[in-house]
Design a protein around this motif. Structure first.
Motif, PDB file in Angstrom:
ATOM      1  N   ASP A   1      39.232 -41.383  26.209  1.00 37.98           N
ATOM      2  CA  ASP A   1      39.794 -42.732  26.115  1.00 37.98           C
ATOM      3  C   ASP A   1      39.082 -43.581  25.076  1.00 37.98           C
ATOM      4  O   ASP A   1      39.696 -44.385  24.384  1.00 37.98           O
ATOM      5  CB  ASP A   1      39.723 -43.430  27.479  1.00 37.98           C
ATOM      6  N   LYS A   2      37.767 -43.392  24.953  1.00 35.83           N
ATOM      7  CA  LYS A   2      37.003 -44.252  24.046  1.00 35.83           C
ATOM      8  C   LYS A   2      36.922 -43.651  22.630  1.00 35.83           C
ATOM      9  O   LYS A   2      37.264 -44.303  21.639  1.00 35.83           O
ATOM     10  CB  LYS A   2      35.581 -44.415  24.619  1.00 35.83           C
ATOM     11  N   ASP A   3      36.520 -42.363  22.549  1.00 38.33           N
ATOM     12  CA  ASP A   3      36.246 -41.780  21.233  1.00 38.33           C
ATOM     13  C   ASP A   3      37.497 -41.248  20.536  1.00 38.33           C
ATOM     14  O   ASP A   3      37.576 -41.229  19.314  1.00 38.33           O
ATOM     15  CB  ASP A   3      35.258 -40.607  21.354  1.00 38.33           C
TER      16      ASP A   3
ATOM     17  N   ARG B   1      40.094 -45.257  14.727  1.00 38.04           N
ATOM     18  CA  ARG B   1      39.634 -44.105  15.532  1.00 38.04           C
ATOM     19  C   ARG B   1      38.871 -43.136  14.636  1.00 38.04           C
ATOM     20  O   ARG B   1      39.241 -42.946  13.467  1.00 38.04           O
ATOM     21  CB  ARG B   1      40.839 -43.407  16.175  1.00 38.04           C
TER      22      ARG B   1
ATOM     23  N   HIS C   1      39.730 -49.237  17.524  1.00 36.43           N
ATOM     24  CA  HIS C   1      38.622 -50.128  17.162  1.00 36.43           C
ATOM     25  C   HIS C   1      39.022 -50.791  15.846  1.00 36.43           C
ATOM     26  O   HIS C   1      38.645 -50.313  14.771  1.00 36.43           O
ATOM     27  CB  HIS C   1      37.325 -49.344  17.009  1.00 36.43           C
TER      28      HIS C   1
ATOM     29  N   GLY D   1      40.853 -44.374  21.727  1.00 37.36           N
ATOM     30  CA  GLY D   1      40.485 -45.795  21.775  1.00 37.36           C
ATOM     31  C   GLY D   1      40.588 -46.442  20.393  1.00 37.36           C
ATOM     32  O   GLY D   1      40.129 -45.880  19.403  1.00 37.36           O
TER      33      GLY D   1
ATOM     34  N   ASP E   1      34.367 -38.761  24.901  1.00 42.06           N
ATOM     35  CA  ASP E   1      35.094 -39.518  25.913  1.00 42.06           C
ATOM     36  C   ASP E   1      36.501 -39.739  25.359  1.00 42.06           C
ATOM     37  O   ASP E   1      36.675 -40.457  24.366  1.00 42.06           O
ATOM     38  CB  ASP E   1      34.357 -40.851  26.137  1.00 42.06           C
TER      39      ASP E   1
END
Lengths: 309, 300
Positions: free
Chosen positions: B60-62, B88, B67, B65, B58
């Protein structure tokens, strides 16, 4: 021979003018209108016009180019927008550092490539040949700035043998030279090998051996000397890549050469510095290529004979 | 009886001979070259990874995104290549980065091919003043170190993925002009070209139909090898901050970011660099193999 040199020198003029025009035109697109950024937000239109004239930015592209070439012939590359220093002066201050790096790079490359290439050719299809060729292939495929980072990691940070950057003493040039020299060495190894393989099959080597010349002399005096011609050509052509590669190495190792000057100037949109440094570097490359061609003509009696008639 | 047998053998031989096309010949040669096959397998895997990465990850997330709690974690079972300064996952970014590097490399070479072959073939075919002008332009282009040329073009056009492709492509044009011109000059006076001219075929068609297919092998070899150098050139520009804009996971810009953390988090610079090297290595191995298969004279 003199006619050949003269002809080559004359051929250089349109190429240099063309190079200067190309860089000038590209940088002109890049610049937008630098007058506004230098003049500031509250400058009146009159002040802007006056500044435009002072910065030499009035007139069409061709007019400005002709003016630029006129100044270049007088050794004037303009003034930096940022530091307000004379670009030629700054360039000449940085150039020795880049030339030092380029020279050591060439020495490193030849030092690695010629022995590897000869070993590979003399022991064709052996484990030594395969190892040399695998090493050369890896050297060609490795981005030099990454190699630079790995060298910093192991030799500077882990072992502490060399500084991570800067330009203090001989130790600080070793890692940048290996960084730029590795890909050149890889290319030269392949060329040396294939050139040696060509020569090793020639009858005159068999004759030399039959006459009882030692194997060492056969390789060094008879084979290598003849194999050198294509190697010299590659060497000359690659000088341009060495200067290009040094842009990255100078950035990685904070080496104060021309490459870093260009990168910093681009960051600051300092167009006179970028244009000046690119034009001068390209001229340097062209002149070195010409010198290599002349050496080439000198080393190879067949080429020399064509022009001495 | 014996005559029949000989006839049958001859027929079989003719059949076999007819069946094998030039492409099959090249493939047979290539198959015998272990290095080329390893290169081919590697590059196919990398291309598959590049194609499948949007399905597997994904974006946008993986990939982009952040963290923050996970920042600067060393390689582990959860994060195979560790995490970067924004938390990331480096493995996901390296995988996704294959899309950028391959796309830039391939498109840049297509740009260089399109300009180089058109100019080179026209110069070789038309000759005279036109050829002189084109070759001098080619000299001008080859005099400027390609990295500096690409830097100049990107700074003129602005930073974007498309401009990066264009810059690297323009900087790699000169060798294609030379190869195409040289190849055209070789076949320019062949009888079949003269015959085509005699029946009134237009020049562009003669170049396209009769001349270029005869120089295809040299062009393919150049193109395969150039994709590798275009990938390195693109990574270099991104490393200098002139390539694909952040936060896209381009390998060169990942190396540039990792450089600041090299003392304590060296894995950040290790994996993107390995990815570039592996991709270029596989292309070089394949390119060398294709060169040997197409032109055995060059084989050493």
């Amino acid at each position: 021979m003199y006619r050949y040199i003269l002809k080559r020198l004359l051929m250089l003029i349109p190429v240099l003018l063309g190079v200067a025009f190309l860089i000038f035109a590209i940088m002109d697109v890049a610049a937008g209108d630098p007058v506004y950024s230098v003049a500031g937000a509250d400058a009146t239109p009159e002040q802007i016009e006056a500044l435009r004239e002072k910065m030499g930015l009035n007139g069409s592209l061709i007019e400005r180019y002709i003016r630029y070439i006129g100044n270049l012939l007088k050794g004037d590359l303009g003034t930096s927008y940022i530091s307000k220093l004379d670009v030629m002066k700054v360039y000449l201050q940085r150039l020795p550092n880049t030339l030092k790096l380029a020279t050591l790079t060439m020495i490193v490359a030849v030092g690695m490539a010629i022995p590897l290439g000869i070993t590979a050719a003399v022991h064709q299809n052996s484990i030594r040949d395969t190892t040399s060729m695998v090493l050369a292939l890896i050297g060609l495929s490795m981005p030099n700035f990454w190699l630079g980072l790995l060298l910093i990691l192991f030799f500077s940070l882990k072992l502490g043998w060399f500084p991570t950057g800067g330009s203090e003493g001989f130790r600080s040039i070793v890692l940048p030279a290996i960084t730029v020299g590795t890909s050149l060495a890889a290319l030269l190894t392949r060329t040396t090998r294939s050139s040696m393989l060509d020569v090793l099959r020639q009858d005159y080597l068999r004759t030399a051996r039959a006459k009882g010349v030692s194997e060492r002399n056969v390789i060094q005096k008879h084979a290598l000397r003849n194999a050198l011609i294509p190697i010299i050509t590659i060497f000359g052509v690659q000088f341009s890549n060495v200067l290009g590669g040094s842009v990255l190495a100078e950035t990685v190792f904070a080496w104060p050469g021309v490459g870093r000057l260009v990168v910093d100037a681009i960051d600051q949109r300092d167009i006179p510095t970028v244009t000046g440094a690119l034009v001068m570097t390209t001229m340097l490359v062209t002149i070195v290529n010409l010198l290599v061609d002349l050496v080439y003509a000198f080393v190879d009696p067949r080429i020399k004979a064509q022009y001495t008639k | 009886m014996e005559i029949n047998q000989t006839n049958r053998n001859q027929q079989r031989a003719t059949k076999l001979y007819k069946k094998r096309s030039a492409l099959e010949d090249v493939w047979r040669q290539l198959r015998r070259n272990k290095g080329a096959i390893i290169g081919l397998i590697l590059i196919v895997v990398i291309i598959l990874v590049a194609i499948l990465s949007p399905i597997l990850l994904d974006y946008d997330k993986d990939v982009i995104g952040q963290h923050i709690k996970q920042r600067l974690k060393p390689p582990s079972a959860d994060h195979w290549f560790g995490t970067d300064e924004l938390g990331r996952d480096i493995f996901s970014r390296v995988i996704y980065g294959a899309r950028y590097s391959l796309a830039v490399g391939v498109v840049a070479v297509f740009v260089a091919l399109a300009i180089g072959i058109t100019l080179g073939a026209a110069a070789g075919y038309i000759g005279g003043k036109f050829e002189n002008v084109v070759m001098r332009i080619c000299d001008i282009f080859s005099s400027i170190p390609s990295v500096l040329m690409a830097i100049a073009v990107v700074s003129a056009l602005g930073k974007s993925t498309f401009n990066l492709m264009l810059a690297v492509g323009i900087a790699s044009t000169a060798p294609f002009i030379r190869v195409a011109r040289a190849a055209v000059l070789v076949v320019h006076d062949e009888e079949y070209v003269e015959a085509a001219r005699a029946i009134g075929m237009p020049d562009w068609k003669i170049i396209w139909v009769h001349i270029l297919p005869n120089c295809l092998s040299q062009i393919i070899v150049q193109a395969t090898l150039r994709v590798g150098s275009a990938i390195i050139a693109a990574a270099q520009l991104s490393f200098l901050g002139l390539g694909v804009p952040a936060p896209a996971p381009e390998w060169g810009s990942m190396l540039s970011a990792g450089r600041q953390y090299i003392r304590d988090y060296s894995y950040m610079t290790l994996f993107p660099g390995l990815a570039i090297m592996l991709t270029v290595l596989s292309l070089n191995m394949l390119g060398d193999g294709i060169r040997d298969a197409l032109d055995p004279k060059l084989k050493r």
